[in-house]
Every structure is written in C-alpha cells, then in structure tokens.
Write a protein that holds these residues in place. Sequence first.
Motif, mmCIF file in Angstrom:
data_model
loop_
_atom_site.group_PDB
_atom_site.id
_atom_site.type_symbol
_atom_site.label_atom_id
_atom_site.label_comp_id
_atom_site.label_asym_id
_atom_site.label_seq_id
_atom_site.Cartn_x
_atom_site.Cartn_y
_atom_site.Cartn_z
ATOM 1 N N ARG A 132 0.838 -1.205 0.000
ATOM 2 C CA ARG A 132 0.000 0.000 0.000
ATOM 3 C C ARG A 132 0.873 1.256 0.000
ATOM 4 N NH1 ARG A 132 -4.876 0.868 1.378
ATOM 5 N NH2 ARG A 132 -4.465 2.216 3.180
ATOM 6 N N GLN A 133 1.895 1.260 0.844
ATOM 7 C CA GLN A 133 2.759 2.439 0.891
ATOM 8 C C GLN A 133 3.614 2.566 -0.367
ATOM 9 O OE1 GLN A 133 4.917 3.526 4.346
ATOM 10 N NE2 GLN A 133 3.166 3.353 5.718
ATOM 11 N N VAL A 134 4.118 1.461 -0.872
ATOM 12 C CA VAL A 134 4.940 1.510 -2.086
ATOM 13 C C VAL A 134 4.127 2.036 -3.258
ATOM 14 C CG1 VAL A 134 6.150 0.111 -3.800
ATOM 15 C CG2 VAL A 134 6.577 -0.260 -1.364
ATOM 16 N N LEU A 135 2.912 1.524 -3.437
ATOM 17 C CA LEU A 135 2.071 1.979 -4.538
ATOM 18 C C LEU A 135 1.729 3.461 -4.406
ATOM 19 C CD1 LEU A 135 -0.311 -1.095 -4.845
ATOM 20 C CD2 LEU A 135 1.129 -0.198 -6.692
ATOM 21 N N THR A 136 1.434 3.898 -3.196
ATOM 22 C CA THR A 136 1.112 5.315 -2.990
ATOM 23 C C THR A 136 2.322 6.184 -3.297
ATOM 24 O OG1 THR A 136 -0.484 4.690 -1.276
ATOM 25 C CG2 THR A 136 0.191 6.996 -1.358
ATOM 26 N N TYR A 137 3.496 5.749 -2.840
ATOM 27 C CA TYR A 137 4.714 6.492 -3.141
ATOM 28 C C TYR A 137 4.970 6.529 -4.644
ATOM 29 C CZ TYR A 137 9.688 7.553 -3.583
ATOM 30 O OH TYR A 137 10.879 8.109 -3.963
ATOM 31 N N GLN A 138 4.801 5.401 -5.316
ATOM 32 C CA GLN A 138 5.011 5.368 -6.761
ATOM 33 C C GLN A 138 4.041 6.306 -7.470
ATOM 34 O OE1 GLN A 138 4.674 1.067 -7.266
ATOM 35 N NE2 GLN A 138 6.878 0.917 -7.614
ATOM 36 N N GLY A 139 2.800 6.343 -6.999
ATOM 37 C CA GLY A 139 1.848 7.297 -7.557
ATOM 38 C C GLY A 139 2.307 8.726 -7.344
ATOM 39 N N ASN A 140 2.819 9.027 -6.158
ATOM 40 C CA ASN A 140 3.305 10.377 -5.860
ATOM 41 C C ASN A 140 4.437 10.788 -6.794
ATOM 42 O OD1 ASN A 140 1.512 10.316 -3.709
ATOM 43 N ND2 ASN A 140 3.085 9.954 -2.162
ATOM 44 N N VAL A 141 5.382 9.871 -7.010
ATOM 45 C CA VAL A 141 6.523 10.181 -7.884
ATOM 46 C C VAL A 141 6.041 10.427 -9.310
ATOM 47 C CG1 VAL A 141 8.641 9.258 -8.902
ATOM 48 C CG2 VAL A 141 8.211 8.974 -6.460
ATOM 49 N N GLN A 198 13.086 -0.315 2.413
ATOM 50 C CA GLN A 198 13.189 -0.772 1.034
ATOM 51 C C GLN A 198 14.358 -0.071 0.340
ATOM 52 O OE1 GLN A 198 10.696 -3.094 0.488
ATOM 53 N NE2 GLN A 198 10.087 -2.541 2.577
ATOM 54 N N LYS A 199 14.950 -0.741 -0.635
ATOM 55 C CA LYS A 199 15.939 -0.093 -1.479
ATOM 56 C C LYS A 199 15.224 0.966 -2.322
ATOM 57 C CE LYS A 199 19.682 -2.471 -0.428
ATOM 58 N NZ LYS A 199 20.876 -1.818 0.166
ATOM 59 N N ILE A 200 15.782 2.176 -2.348
ATOM 60 C CA ILE A 200 15.083 3.266 -3.019
ATOM 61 C C ILE A 200 14.805 2.940 -4.483
ATOM 62 C CG2 ILE A 200 17.272 4.494 -3.432
ATOM 63 C CD1 ILE A 200 13.810 6.110 -2.931
ATOM 64 N N LEU A 201 15.759 2.322 -5.169
ATOM 65 C CA LEU A 201 15.535 2.052 -6.588
ATOM 66 C C LEU A 201 14.532 0.916 -6.820
ATOM 67 C CD1 LEU A 201 19.081 2.549 -8.151
ATOM 68 C CD2 LEU A 201 17.228 4.196 -7.818
ATOM 69 N N SER A 202 14.265 0.125 -5.767
ATOM 70 C CA SER A 202 13.234 -0.908 -5.902
ATOM 71 C C SER A 202 11.833 -0.290 -5.895
ATOM 72 C CB SER A 202 13.346 -1.926 -4.764
ATOM 73 O OG SER A 202 12.864 -1.383 -3.535
ATOM 74 N N PHE A 236 12.974 15.176 -19.817
ATOM 75 C CA PHE A 236 12.680 14.991 -18.397
ATOM 76 C C PHE A 236 12.923 13.550 -17.958
ATOM 77 C CE2 PHE A 236 10.551 15.789 -14.413
ATOM 78 C CZ PHE A 236 10.803 17.149 -14.228
ATOM 79 N N PRO A 237 13.561 13.337 -16.786
ATOM 80 C CA PRO A 237 13.782 11.966 -16.300
ATOM 81 C C PRO A 237 12.479 11.348 -15.811
ATOM 82 C CG PRO A 237 14.455 13.541 -14.619
ATOM 83 C CD PRO A 237 14.094 14.346 -15.844
ATOM 84 N N VAL A 238 12.273 10.092 -16.156
ATOM 85 C CA VAL A 238 11.047 9.397 -15.783
ATOM 86 C C VAL A 238 11.302 8.384 -14.670
ATOM 87 C CG1 VAL A 238 9.213 7.873 -16.629
ATOM 88 C CG2 VAL A 238 10.031 9.751 -18.049
ATOM 89 N N THR A 239 12.511 7.846 -14.587
ATOM 90 C CA THR A 239 12.799 6.800 -13.605
ATOM 91 C C THR A 239 13.661 7.333 -12.469
ATOM 92 O OG1 THR A 239 14.867 6.023 -14.595
ATOM 93 C CG2 THR A 239 12.817 5.158 -15.519
ATOM 94 N N LEU A 240 13.524 6.708 -11.307
ATOM 95 C CA LEU A 240 14.394 7.048 -10.180
ATOM 96 C C LEU A 240 15.844 6.759 -10.512
ATOM 97 C CD1 LEU A 240 12.404 5.719 -7.063
ATOM 98 C CD2 LEU A 240 12.588 8.068 -7.877
ATOM 99 N N ASP A 241 16.077 5.736 -11.310
ATOM 100 C CA ASP A 241 17.439 5.400 -11.699
ATOM 101 C C ASP A 241 18.077 6.555 -12.470
ATOM 102 O OD1 ASP A 241 19.552 3.289 -11.862
ATOM 103 O OD2 ASP A 241 19.212 3.563 -14.008
ATOM 104 N N ASP A 242 17.327 7.137 -13.407
ATOM 105 C CA ASP A 242 17.843 8.294 -14.144
ATOM 106 C C ASP A 242 18.078 9.479 -13.212
ATOM 107 O OD1 ASP A 242 17.805 6.939 -16.537
ATOM 108 O OD2 ASP A 242 15.844 7.710 -17.146
ATOM 109 N N MET A 243 17.137 9.705 -12.314
ATOM 110 C CA MET A 243 17.270 10.831 -11.382
ATOM 111 C C MET A 243 18.487 10.656 -10.490
ATOM 112 S SD MET A 243 13.279 11.081 -10.209
ATOM 113 C CE MET A 243 11.965 10.859 -11.415
#
Length: 331
Positions: A132-141, A198-202, A236-243
């Motif tokens: 639940r938290q991961v999905l919400t965070y992914q939505g936020n990003v 969690q690992k940030i890039l995960s 614009f960067p789309v992935t956390l890896d790029d950022m």
Amino acid sequence: MYLEMGTRMDEVLNGRDAGFPGTPGHSGANWMTLAPWASDGVRPVITGEFRAFGVIPPPQGGRQAAADGNQWIFSDIGLHYAQFLALHDGAPPTEAELGDYFRTTFDQGDEQIRSAFAAYAEARLSTDPVRRQVLTYQGNVLVAVHEQAGAQKWLEKISLGPDGIATTVIDLKIGDRTIDVDKDIKPFRQTNNLLLDQKILSLDPGARTAQQLAPTVLDGVELPELRGVPELDGGFPVTLDDMARDGGGVLTAVSPGRGVILVERESDDPDSLDGSGARSWPDRSERMWQIARLFEQAHAWDRLWTAGKVIGVGFDSGGNAWLDPATGLRR
C-alpha cells in the motif's frame, strides 16, 4: 482546494484511519498531502514578498512565471484529482466504472499521471501494508514527474542569477521544518514509514504501465496508448534510476596547494541521502531526485497533515488581479 482534495484522497485510501499516518496499514502521504506546503512555498515569490539574501525582490517576470507555473499545476493536476475523487464519491466504483475512467479520462501527455492514479487505485484495494505504501509512493513520484515536466518552462523563467544562487535562496517550509533545497535531506522521525526499509531504486515506478502498477484494478481492461512526459518536456527523467544517476552526485572539496576545487562524483550508494540536495533547482534530474527523496523520507510524517492549521485557508492574497486566469488550461 489542495487541502480539501488531500484530505478527501486520504479518506479514499484509508477510510477511518485517514489523518492518522502512524496507524498500521495507513498508505502514507498522497501527492495532495504535500501540495499545500509546496504551493504556499511559492506564494511569497508570486506576491513579491520574497527577498533573495533579504534584499533582492523577485523581478516581475519571475513573479508572473511562478504564478503561471503554479496555476498550470493546479489546473492540470487539480482537475485529475477532482475527477478521481468524483469517481469515489459515494459507493466505491465498480470494475466497469474504473475501467471506463482509465480508458476515457486521460489525454496525450498523461501517460505518467494515468499510471499514478492506477497505482493509487491499486493501493486502495491492497491489504498488504508495505505494498500500500509503495504503490502510494510510486503514484506520488509519477504525479511529480508530470507536474514538474509541465512546469519546467515557467520554472526556467524564474531566475535571480546563476542556478546555484537561485537554488541557494530557495527554502521550503514543511510542518515545523525548513528544507534548504541545496542541502542534503535529513531523516524524518516517524513510526510507520515502511518505505525506509526498502531499497530506493526498488520503489521506482520507472516506465511501468498502468496495468503493471494496478493488475487487480485493471485486470482485463485494455487501455489506449498515451504519450507522456516527452510531450511536455522531452528531456525529463522518468525513472528514479535516471534521477539518481544524473541528479544524485556528490560535490567533494579538495585543496591541491592553493584554493579549493570542487570535484563532482556519483553517489556510491543511492540509498544514502548524500547528494540529495539540488545544486541547480532548474536542473530536471537534480530537482526530481530531491523531490523523490523528500517524498520517501516524509511519507508517514504526521506534521504533513497539519497544513490546515499551520498555513490556514483564506489568508490575504495581497491583491493578485494581474494573474492570468487562463494559464495552462489545455482542456
């Protein structure tokens, strides 16, 4: 409106636990939980109250650009939030209603923000606290990627000189903490932030489609293909890896004889907060890496939910009749 929509989104995602991020199972902050703080942070630039180094007022063109960018964000993302909340007004939407919403509500340029709301919809139905938290965070990003890409052209017009100077004087007030955007983020104390283990890039939503982020919600629903950020800002960067790669560098000072030379290197550990400061706020990756790390660190921080008391609603706008009400309305 941000306060109202953030509160309502919290209720959609968390029911009776809304407003209590320390409760086990709470999804954490949604993008609208953070929006009042960010919007209030740009207010002094728009009204002319802001003074760089205490003496330099923002130029009129910079004030207009700040206002236009802020209004584009409200017009675009505010509309998307309102549509999602309307879908959940009253009885929960049926599978058919959800499918129709995701098929028909979004336009070209909305690939990332459509995936964001798919992640939110999946988080609402999930019973796994971490998911639940991961999905919400992914939505936020993903909302932030859409938001910042759309506002980039106005942000580049807000300048007080070199990027480093502009970045140095930008502060963001969140709760009882002041964020200097050119400084590395400090950890937030909280009891229910399940992202931190969690690992940030995960946590990276990356180029995942709406169906990949919301397999339960969109099971069997075929969505039309959309273009996303490239329509708003091709660089614009789309992935956390790029950022992380392009914006997570660390400046190391070395002194070979006389003077000091700053040597840039990549941060060795993306999970470290070293390099989370933005040396150039107009730089896309620098800015997005700091935003993504701030979202991660403050995800369940209870002070985020105090915006209504701290900022208030109905402060004197100082007479902003010069603002253009049509800015950014593309629908």
